[in-house]
Write a protein that holds these residues in place. Structure first.
Motif, PDB file in Angstrom:
ATOM      1  N   ALA A  53      54.859 128.441  54.432  1.00 41.75           N
ATOM      2  CA  ALA A  53      56.167 128.545  55.094  1.00 41.75           C
ATOM      3  C   ALA A  53      55.958 128.823  56.585  1.00 41.75           C
ATOM      4  N   THR A  54      56.885 128.361  57.392  1.00 39.70           N
ATOM      5  CA  THR A  54      56.829 128.607  58.832  1.00 39.70           C
ATOM      6  C   THR A  54      57.821 129.705  59.186  1.00 39.70           C
ATOM      7  N   VAL A  55      57.351 130.669  59.951  1.00 41.23           N
ATOM      8  CA  VAL A  55      58.203 131.760  60.398  1.00 41.23           C
ATOM      9  C   VAL A  55      59.196 131.202  61.404  1.00 41.23           C
ATOM     10  N   PRO A  56      60.489 131.488  61.231  1.00 43.11           N
ATOM     11  CA  PRO A  56      61.454 131.008  62.214  1.00 43.11           C
ATOM     12  C   PRO A  56      61.231 131.672  63.581  1.00 43.11           C
ATOM     13  N   ALA A  57      61.753 131.062  64.610  1.00 37.79           N
ATOM     14  CA  ALA A  57      61.603 131.610  65.965  1.00 37.79           C
ATOM     15  C   ALA A  57      62.169 133.020  66.017  1.00 37.79           C
ATOM     16  N   VAL A  68      57.189 139.639  72.597  1.00 38.22           N
ATOM     17  CA  VAL A  68      56.422 138.714  71.752  1.00 38.22           C
ATOM     18  C   VAL A  68      57.393 137.755  71.083  1.00 38.22           C
ATOM     19  N   SER A  69      56.938 136.526  70.912  1.00 40.60           N
ATOM     20  CA  SER A  69      57.738 135.525  70.220  1.00 40.60           C
ATOM     21  C   SER A  69      56.817 134.706  69.337  1.00 40.60           C
ATOM     22  N   ARG A  70      57.402 134.005  68.389  1.00 38.70           N
ATOM     23  CA  ARG A  70      56.586 133.195  67.495  1.00 38.70           C
ATOM     24  C   ARG A  70      55.797 132.153  68.274  1.00 38.70           C
ATOM     25  N   LEU A 142      61.821 140.505  63.268  1.00 36.19           N
ATOM     26  CA  LEU A 142      60.560 140.188  62.590  1.00 36.19           C
ATOM     27  C   LEU A 142      60.694 140.350  61.081  1.00 36.19           C
ATOM     28  N   GLY A 143      61.342 141.413  60.654  1.00 35.24           N
ATOM     29  CA  GLY A 143      61.555 141.616  59.216  1.00 35.24           C
ATOM     30  C   GLY A 143      62.331 140.465  58.597  1.00 35.24           C
ATOM     31  N   ARG A 144      63.379 140.016  59.299  1.00 33.92           N
ATOM     32  CA  ARG A 144      64.165 138.868  58.800  1.00 33.92           C
ATOM     33  C   ARG A 144      63.337 137.588  58.856  1.00 33.92           C
ATOM     34  N   VAL A 163      52.459 130.550  57.708  1.00 34.79           N
ATOM     35  CA  VAL A 163      51.733 131.565  56.945  1.00 34.79           C
ATOM     36  C   VAL A 163      50.578 130.868  56.219  1.00 34.79           C
ATOM     37  N   THR A 164      49.335 131.299  56.514  1.00 36.03           N
ATOM     38  CA  THR A 164      48.167 130.692  55.871  1.00 36.03           C
ATOM     39  C   THR A 164      47.577 131.578  54.783  1.00 36.03           C
ATOM     40  N   ALA A 165      47.937 132.856  54.769  1.00 32.86           N
ATOM     41  CA  ALA A 165      47.484 133.778  53.730  1.00 32.86           C
ATOM     42  C   ALA A 165      48.378 135.000  53.759  1.00 32.86           C
ATOM     43  N   SER A 166      48.548 135.638  52.597  1.00 36.50           N
ATOM     44  CA  SER A 166      49.293 136.888  52.542  1.00 36.50           C
ATOM     45  C   SER A 166      48.791 137.699  51.365  1.00 36.50           C
ATOM     46  N   GLY A 167      49.011 139.004  51.437  1.00 35.17           N
ATOM     47  CA  GLY A 167      48.563 139.859  50.357  1.00 35.17           C
ATOM     48  C   GLY A 167      48.808 141.320  50.648  1.00 35.17           C
ATOM     49  N   PHE A 168      48.406 142.165  49.685  1.00 35.68           N
ATOM     50  CA  PHE A 168      48.539 143.608  49.812  1.00 35.68           C
ATOM     51  C   PHE A 168      47.296 144.232  50.425  1.00 35.68           C
ATOM     52  N   ASP A 169      46.195 143.480  50.473  1.00 34.17           N
ATOM     53  CA  ASP A 169      44.936 144.005  50.996  1.00 34.17           C
ATOM     54  C   ASP A 169      44.530 143.193  52.210  1.00 34.17           C
ATOM     55  N   PRO A 170      44.563 143.792  53.400  1.00 33.96           N
ATOM     56  CA  PRO A 170      44.242 143.017  54.600  1.00 33.96           C
ATOM     57  C   PRO A 170      42.791 142.530  54.631  1.00 33.96           C
ATOM     58  N   LYS A 171      41.892 143.183  53.921  1.00 34.51           N
ATOM     59  CA  LYS A 171      40.490 142.762  53.886  1.00 34.51           C
ATOM     60  C   LYS A 171      40.286 141.563  52.966  1.00 34.51           C
TER      61      LYS A 171
END
Length: 181
Positions: A53-57, A68-70, A142-144, A163-171
């Motif tokens: 998914a792409t984060v909206p502007a 900061v902006s997208r 940012l939250g929205r 978004v290329t990856a997501s998770g609960f563990d940043p490592k």
């Protein structure tokens, strides 16, 4: 009298069966303790935009006064935190370590803390040395934009805001994303 004895025996057996079932449920919940909100990546799709998914502007101001902006962000490691969240407190040092490594690899880091200034002070202090930090209410831009519905959540964006990856563990996030030269 025999009817009363039978009723007491039946109630006793039902109570014992209920107790056994309760112990089974408790044991299963304890076994899943590390896999609930803070540990099971299969549930991540409900907490942040899905991979691809792409984060909206968006536009936001960091604690250092930087906008900061997208479009100006580039490839970035991101993390969302909330004060009073036990899982956030547990994962914050992991994110700081991952952020230091990301900066060392030439990537940018964005940390967003949802709450008011007084409540977020401790988290902001820990994140400021390694990331651009934005403090905003949970319904902030940012939250929205990232569709955040739970904390903590981490991920990687490419230079296009995808978004290329997501998770609960940043490592445990996928291969590094480098900023465009």
């Amino acid at each position: 009298m025999p009817l009363l004895i039978a009723a007491v025996v039946l109630v006793t057996v039902l109570c014992l069966l209920n107790l056994l079932l309760t112990f089974g449920v408790v044991r299963r919940l304890r076994a899943q303790g590390g896999h609930g909100h803070g540990g099971h990546d299969a549930d991540i799709t409900d907490l942040v935009l899905p991979v691809g998914a792409t984060v909206p502007a968006f536009t936001a101001v960091t604690t250092a006064g930087e906008t900061v902006s997208r479009d100006g962000l580039g490839a970035v490691l991101f993390g969302f935190f909330s004060p009073g969240c036990p899982a956030c407190a547990e994962r914050l040092p992991l994110f700081v370590k991952a952020a230091r490594e990301a900066v060392g690899e030439g990537r940018r880091v964005l940390a967003v803390v949802h709450g008011d200034e007084a409540d977020t002070r401790e988290q902001v202090a820990a994140l400021t040395a390694v990331a651009r930090v934005v403090v905003e209410p949970a319904d902030g831009p940012l939250g929205r934009g990232f569709a955040v519905a739970g904390y903590p959540v981490f991920g990687l964006l490419d230079a296009n805001g995808t978004v290329t990856a997501s998770g609960f563990d940043p490592k445990a996030l996928s291969a590094p994303v480098r900023t465009a030269a």
